[in-house]
Design an enzyme around this catalytic site. Structure first.
Site, short mmCIF file in Angstrom:
data_model
loop_
_atom_site.label_atom_id
_atom_site.label_comp_id
_atom_site.label_asym_id
_atom_site.label_seq_id
_atom_site.Cartn_x
_atom_site.Cartn_y
_atom_site.Cartn_z
N LYS A 48 -70.65 100.20 -99.74
CA LYS A 48 -71.83 99.89 -100.56
C LYS A 48 -72.95 99.30 -99.70
O LYS A 48 -74.11 99.69 -99.82
CB LYS A 48 -71.47 98.89 -101.68
CG LYS A 48 -70.42 99.40 -102.66
CD LYS A 48 -70.25 98.47 -103.84
CE LYS A 48 -69.72 97.09 -103.49
NZ LYS A 48 -68.35 97.09 -102.93
N ARG A 82 -69.85 92.54 -111.52
CA ARG A 82 -68.46 92.79 -111.12
C ARG A 82 -67.49 92.53 -112.26
O ARG A 82 -66.29 92.70 -112.09
CB ARG A 82 -68.12 91.85 -109.97
CG ARG A 82 -67.95 92.54 -108.61
CD ARG A 82 -67.65 91.46 -107.63
NE ARG A 82 -67.03 91.85 -106.41
CZ ARG A 82 -67.69 91.97 -105.24
NH1 ARG A 82 -68.99 91.82 -105.20
NH2 ARG A 82 -67.02 92.21 -104.15
N ARG A 105 -62.60 95.78 -89.85
CA ARG A 105 -64.02 95.39 -89.81
C ARG A 105 -64.22 94.11 -89.02
O ARG A 105 -63.44 93.16 -89.13
CB ARG A 105 -64.53 95.20 -91.24
CG ARG A 105 -65.96 94.73 -91.31
CD ARG A 105 -66.57 94.96 -92.66
NE ARG A 105 -66.00 94.13 -93.71
CZ ARG A 105 -66.39 94.18 -94.98
NH1 ARG A 105 -67.32 95.03 -95.34
NH2 ARG A 105 -65.83 93.40 -95.87
N ARG A 148 -63.93 88.55 -91.16
CA ARG A 148 -64.13 87.75 -92.37
C ARG A 148 -62.79 87.26 -92.88
O ARG A 148 -61.80 87.99 -92.84
CB ARG A 148 -64.80 88.62 -93.45
CG ARG A 148 -66.30 88.64 -93.35
CD ARG A 148 -66.94 89.66 -94.28
NE ARG A 148 -66.46 89.67 -95.64
CZ ARG A 148 -66.98 90.42 -96.62
NH1 ARG A 148 -67.99 91.22 -96.37
NH2 ARG A 148 -66.48 90.39 -97.84
N ARG A 203 -58.06 91.58 -103.16
CA ARG A 203 -59.41 92.00 -103.57
C ARG A 203 -59.38 93.36 -104.26
O ARG A 203 -60.12 93.59 -105.22
CB ARG A 203 -60.35 92.05 -102.35
CG ARG A 203 -60.71 90.67 -101.85
CD ARG A 203 -61.32 90.71 -100.45
NE ARG A 203 -62.60 91.34 -100.38
CZ ARG A 203 -63.13 91.84 -99.26
NH1 ARG A 203 -62.45 91.80 -98.13
NH2 ARG A 203 -64.31 92.39 -99.27
P1 AMP Z 1 -68.59 91.33 -101.16
O1 AMP Z 1 -69.30 91.02 -99.89
O2 AMP Z 1 -69.49 92.01 -102.17
O3 AMP Z 1 -67.29 92.04 -100.95
O4 AMP Z 1 -68.22 89.92 -101.84
C1 AMP Z 1 -67.41 88.98 -101.17
C2 AMP Z 1 -66.83 87.99 -102.18
O5 AMP Z 1 -67.91 87.30 -102.83
C3 AMP Z 1 -66.02 88.59 -103.31
O6 AMP Z 1 -64.68 88.84 -102.95
C4 AMP Z 1 -66.14 87.50 -104.36
O7 AMP Z 1 -65.30 86.39 -104.06
C5 AMP Z 1 -67.57 87.04 -104.18
N1 AMP Z 1 -68.50 87.79 -105.04
C6 AMP Z 1 -69.49 88.64 -104.64
N2 AMP Z 1 -70.15 89.14 -105.70
C7 AMP Z 1 -69.57 88.61 -106.80
C8 AMP Z 1 -69.78 88.76 -108.19
N3 AMP Z 1 -70.74 89.57 -108.69
N4 AMP Z 1 -68.98 88.05 -109.05
C9 AMP Z 1 -68.03 87.23 -108.57
N5 AMP Z 1 -67.75 87.06 -107.27
C10 AMP Z 1 -68.51 87.74 -106.38
#
Ligand code: AMP
Length: 215
Positions: A13, A88, A127, A160, A171
């Site tokens: 994404k 989400r 990654r 990360r 996840r």
């Molecule tokens: P991402 O970089 O989008 O994979 O997000 C990393 C982490 O941030 C996720 O695993 C969640 O813990 C948190 N996170 C990001 N976006 C959201 C969201 N819209 N709602 C809840 N947690 C989020």
């Protein structure tokens, strides 16, 4: 214009978002980046969010919707925005519907980027990210020229905390349980476009860009 990118962690994404916002001059709203930034700068939000993020869990809706509400009021969002990683959960999607009329005419398209699970695990655990500029590398397919050093800025690369195998599995499960229901949610509203995310980056982009062109 308002575009949403849906898809499991590792679907690409962020990579696609980077190109779309540049091409279409859209504001970029990535809740994952915003939350990581809050953790890095140790704000009150960051301190609350960290424990959930490290475990691969979602940060509670009430914390996330507030940062999105604020961000949507920034002047650059008036031209249109791309949401990456938000909503989400179904309740975040309902929040978005309520807040959007004050920002724009509504959601134009939701792209669901779909990738096989085995491939997702491989992508995420390999990654590495630059601690300074955020550039992303893959140990096999896009390795840095010098081990653990960013090609772009010379910063240190790190994995990360949520990209370890155990947390990646968590996840993906969280995605299935809490986010995948949004595919049907947006399909029922005739907003959904399924995109084959197993293909090369360029080909994935072409699928998305071709649809945006016609909007
Ligand atoms: P991402 O970089 O989008 O994979 O997000 C990393 C982490 O941030 C996720 O695993 C969640 O813990 C948190 N996170 C990001 N976006 C959201 C969201 N819209 N709602 C809840 N947690 C989020």
């Amino acid at each position: 214009m308002l575009i949403i990118l849906l898809g499991p962690p590792g679907a690409g994404k962020g990579t696609q978002a980077e190109r779309i916002v540049k091409e279409k001059q859209l504001a970029y709203i990535a809740t994952g980046d915003m939350l990581r930034n809050a953790v890095k700068t140790a704000t009150a939000l960051g301190r609350k969010a960290k424990q959930f993020m490290d475990q691969g869990q979602l940060v509670p809706d009430e914390l996330v919707v507030e940062i999105v509400r604020e961000r949507l009021q920034d002047p650059d969002c008036a031209k249109g925005a791309l949401l990456d990683g938000f909503p989400r959960t179904v309740s975040q999607a309902i929040f978005l519907e309520q807040v959007l009329p004050t920002v724009c005419s509504g959601i134009d398209r939701v792209f669901s980027i779909e990738v096989d699970e085995k491939e997702l695990i491989e992508r995420l655990t390999s990654r590495r990210v630059c601690s300074d500029c955020g550039a992303s590398y893959h140990l096999k397919f896009k390795p840095p020229q010098v081990r653990n050093v960013c090609d772009q800025c010379g910063g240190d690369l790190f994995q990360r905390e949520d990209d370890t195998l155990e947390t990646v599995r968590e996840r993906l499960q969280v995605y299935k349980n809490q986010t995948e229901p949004l595919v049907k949610f947006y399909q029922d509203k005739n907003l959904l476009e399924r995109i084959d995310g197993n293909l090369e980056i360029d080909q994935v982009y072409k699928q998305i860009a071709g649809i945006i062109e016609k909007l």
